[in-house]
Design a protein around this motif. Sequence first.
Motif, PDB file in Angstrom:
ATOM      1  N   THR A   1     -18.763 -40.494  -2.885  1.00  0.00           N
ATOM      2  CA  THR A   1     -19.052 -40.254  -4.298  1.00  0.00           C
ATOM      3  C   THR A   1     -18.017 -40.958  -5.168  1.00  0.00           C
ATOM      4  OG1 THR A   1     -19.976 -38.084  -3.768  1.00  0.00           O
ATOM      5  CG2 THR A   1     -19.379 -38.493  -6.061  1.00  0.00           C
ATOM      6  N   PRO A   2     -18.445 -41.798  -6.106  1.00  0.00           N
ATOM      7  CA  PRO A   2     -17.490 -42.430  -7.021  1.00  0.00           C
ATOM      8  C   PRO A   2     -16.817 -41.385  -7.904  1.00  0.00           C
ATOM      9  CG  PRO A   2     -19.637 -43.512  -7.094  1.00  0.00           C
ATOM     10  CD  PRO A   2     -19.821 -42.241  -6.339  1.00  0.00           C
ATOM     11  N   VAL A   3     -15.592 -41.668  -8.314  1.00  0.00           N
ATOM     12  CA  VAL A   3     -14.841 -40.724  -9.136  1.00  0.00           C
ATOM     13  C   VAL A   3     -14.244 -41.424 -10.349  1.00  0.00           C
ATOM     14  CG1 VAL A   3     -14.252 -39.186  -7.223  1.00  0.00           C
ATOM     15  CG2 VAL A   3     -12.717 -41.060  -7.800  1.00  0.00           C
ATOM     16  N   THR A   4     -14.138 -40.669 -11.424  1.00  0.00           N
ATOM     17  CA  THR A   4     -13.276 -41.026 -12.547  1.00  0.00           C
ATOM     18  C   THR A   4     -12.180 -39.984 -12.577  1.00  0.00           C
ATOM     19  OG1 THR A   4     -15.068 -42.009 -13.834  1.00  0.00           O
ATOM     20  CG2 THR A   4     -13.107 -41.333 -15.037  1.00  0.00           C
ATOM     21  N   LEU A   5     -10.939 -40.431 -12.521  1.00  0.00           N
ATOM     22  CA  LEU A   5      -9.800 -39.523 -12.497  1.00  0.00           C
ATOM     23  C   LEU A   5      -8.947 -39.756 -13.733  1.00  0.00           C
ATOM     24  CD1 LEU A   5      -8.706 -39.869  -8.745  1.00  0.00           C
ATOM     25  CD2 LEU A   5     -10.221 -38.144  -9.751  1.00  0.00           C
ATOM     26  N   GLU A   6      -8.885 -38.758 -14.587  1.00  0.00           N
ATOM     27  CA  GLU A   6      -8.029 -38.803 -15.769  1.00  0.00           C
ATOM     28  C   GLU A   6      -6.827 -37.913 -15.481  1.00  0.00           C
ATOM     29  OE1 GLU A   6      -8.450 -40.817 -18.140  1.00  0.00           O
ATOM     30  OE2 GLU A   6     -10.506 -41.455 -17.773  1.00  0.00           O
ATOM     31  N   LEU A   7      -5.716 -38.545 -15.115  1.00  0.00           N
ATOM     32  CA  LEU A   7      -4.562 -37.804 -14.604  1.00  0.00           C
ATOM     33  C   LEU A   7      -3.410 -37.854 -15.612  1.00  0.00           C
ATOM     34  CD1 LEU A   7      -4.912 -39.124 -10.939  1.00  0.00           C
ATOM     35  CD2 LEU A   7      -5.986 -37.117 -11.987  1.00  0.00           C
ATOM     36  N   GLY A   8      -2.199 -37.885 -15.132  1.00  0.00           N
ATOM     37  CA  GLY A   8      -1.055 -37.864 -16.040  1.00  0.00           C
ATOM     38  C   GLY A   8       0.002 -38.852 -15.590  1.00  0.00           C
ATOM     39  N   GLY A   9       1.190 -38.678 -16.073  1.00  0.00           N
ATOM     40  CA  GLY A   9       2.292 -39.570 -15.725  1.00  0.00           C
ATOM     41  C   GLY A   9       3.348 -39.496 -16.808  1.00  0.00           C
ATOM     42  N   LYS A  10       4.529 -39.967 -16.500  1.00  0.00           N
ATOM     43  CA  LYS A  10       5.618 -39.896 -17.469  1.00  0.00           C
ATOM     44  C   LYS A  10       5.504 -41.065 -18.447  1.00  0.00           C
ATOM     45  CE  LYS A  10       9.642 -38.159 -16.376  1.00  0.00           C
ATOM     46  NZ  LYS A  10       9.471 -36.779 -16.875  1.00  0.00           N
ATOM     47  N   SER A  11       5.005 -40.754 -19.633  1.00  0.00           N
ATOM     48  CA  SER A  11       4.753 -41.795 -20.633  1.00  0.00           C
ATOM     49  C   SER A  11       6.017 -42.055 -21.452  1.00  0.00           C
ATOM     50  CB  SER A  11       3.615 -41.360 -21.558  1.00  0.00           C
ATOM     51  OG  SER A  11       2.416 -41.201 -20.824  1.00  0.00           O
ATOM     52  N   PRO A  12       6.546 -43.272 -21.407  1.00  0.00           N
ATOM     53  CA  PRO A  12       7.779 -43.568 -22.146  1.00  0.00           C
ATOM     54  C   PRO A  12       7.514 -43.831 -23.619  1.00  0.00           C
ATOM     55  CG  PRO A  12       7.039 -45.538 -20.996  1.00  0.00           C
ATOM     56  CD  PRO A  12       6.077 -44.427 -20.621  1.00  0.00           C
ATOM     57  N   CYS A  13       8.506 -43.528 -24.440  1.00  0.00           N
ATOM     58  CA  CYS A  13       8.477 -43.854 -25.857  1.00  0.00           C
ATOM     59  C   CYS A  13       9.752 -44.633 -26.155  1.00  0.00           C
ATOM     60  CB  CYS A  13       8.395 -42.591 -26.710  1.00  0.00           C
ATOM     61  SG  CYS A  13       8.347 -42.917 -28.478  1.00  0.00           S
ATOM     62  N   ILE A  14       9.595 -45.886 -26.511  1.00  0.00           N
ATOM     63  CA  ILE A  14      10.732 -46.791 -26.697  1.00  0.00           C
ATOM     64  C   ILE A  14      11.004 -46.960 -28.185  1.00  0.00           C
ATOM     65  CG2 ILE A  14      11.591 -49.127 -26.255  1.00  0.00           C
ATOM     66  CD1 ILE A  14       9.209 -49.064 -24.011  1.00  0.00           C
ATOM     67  N   VAL A  15      12.215 -46.672 -28.603  1.00  0.00           N
ATOM     68  CA  VAL A  15      12.627 -46.848 -29.995  1.00  0.00           C
ATOM     69  C   VAL A  15      13.616 -48.003 -30.018  1.00  0.00           C
ATOM     70  CG1 VAL A  15      13.645 -45.775 -32.029  1.00  0.00           C
ATOM     71  CG2 VAL A  15      12.272 -44.395 -30.454  1.00  0.00           C
TER      72      VAL A  15
END
Length: 469
Positions: A217-231
């Motif tokens: 079965t094909p899947v779409t996976l909407e997961l997470g991760g550590k998203s950086p914010c660069i200033v």
Amino acid sequence: MTTDNLNNKATSEQEIIEIVAKQHDYFKSGATKSYQSRSDNLQKLKAALIKYETEMHVALKQDLGKPEFESYLSETGFTLHDLSTTLSKLKSWMKPKWRMTALLTQPGSSRIYYSPLGVNLIIAPYNYPVMLTFAPLIAAMAAGNTAVIKTSEMTPACSAIIRKIISETFAPEYIAYIQGEVNETTILLQQKFEHIFFTGSPRVGSIVMSAAAKNLTPVTLELGGKSPCIVHDDAKLDIAVNRIVSSKFLNAAQTCVAPDYVLVHKSLKETFLNKIKARIIKVYGKDASTSPDFARIVSDNHFQRICGLIDQKKVIVGGQSNAATRYIAPTVMRDVTLADKVMSDEIFGPVLPVLEYETLDEVYNIVDQLPHHPLACYLFSESKAVQQEIINTIQSGGACINNCIFHAGNHHLPFGGVGESGMGAYHGFDGFECFSHKKGVLKSASWMDNPLTYAPYGNKINLLRKFLK
């Protein structure tokens, strides 16, 4: 419409098997495929969401402590806007799309036809229970599919109103809600679906993908991760601080695309820290527990986990908590390093670590050392060269320049992860495509017959080389 499953009783294994079987039969009947059917059902869903908007806001307040403004902005309002956009574009989305026809296959014409996949399973998370249930459902319905819905057991009030909306609006052979917890999800994953759409953690995503593989079965996976914010050193600091605070602490930072940590240029660090502390106090007050605009953590387990990430010696603002109300103050930690516990995994809570850097190479090294590809990357800089370099260098699911999280609110952009932060994308036309099969169709002319590919071949290979070079 049926009112089955409106009690708190879990859906039995036999009921699940029967629901999935009935959906397969209903899909094969062709009842979901016409434009009129899709449009009518989307209109029914829109009417139901408008009817129960207030009840959904009450449920969101009960489960997550969400202010009404946040509930409308990121849940009900977002969903209604998604529905309106879909309804306005659906007819054009469904039209076959022209493609060029290769010389070898002339005379003829080529089109892509979008055909519905069939029976879909949508597993929604707890953090945005309304939006992340209905956004993929809208896409699945627009593409002409049936769907089975499973929401999170951690948001019982929201699950109850979602169950009510689905059960009152649709027959279960078209859209069905499954009541239950982990056991019922496990049973669902054992069934045969044409597509599984899952939003949640990478850990559970791997379980879903493994189960789906058994049925190919094909899947779409909407997961997470550590998203950086660069200033960066040329950032407009006041704007950066305002937008970081707003996006980080929305929904008490229980947002998959929230900036997980800030990388601030060394030359701006102290000014940035002073400004972000002042901004948090201005927005939420000295005691954010009394603010009507700050949400709560969804469960005791998550509350304890997030509290365990806070190093009080590094806190410059916040750090307070209340287990009885699952309140954790908007918290900023300074002088954080990769050795700190808060950098070991996605935070998913109102704690913002701040690290410093001097060169962009240091930024890339930090991002590369952290687990998972980031779901999003955020940059505050006025330099077009720096903007382009960051976008080209850091692999992330999506990105914003001089803002955070708002790319996810643009229905005209695909939303999804990359690598460990997910696979596949949706929103708007990309959601329609996600739940459609792109069928390539060549229509050959019959007014002439091209003998090139017919045997006997003789010396036709020389002519063939001209077509295929």
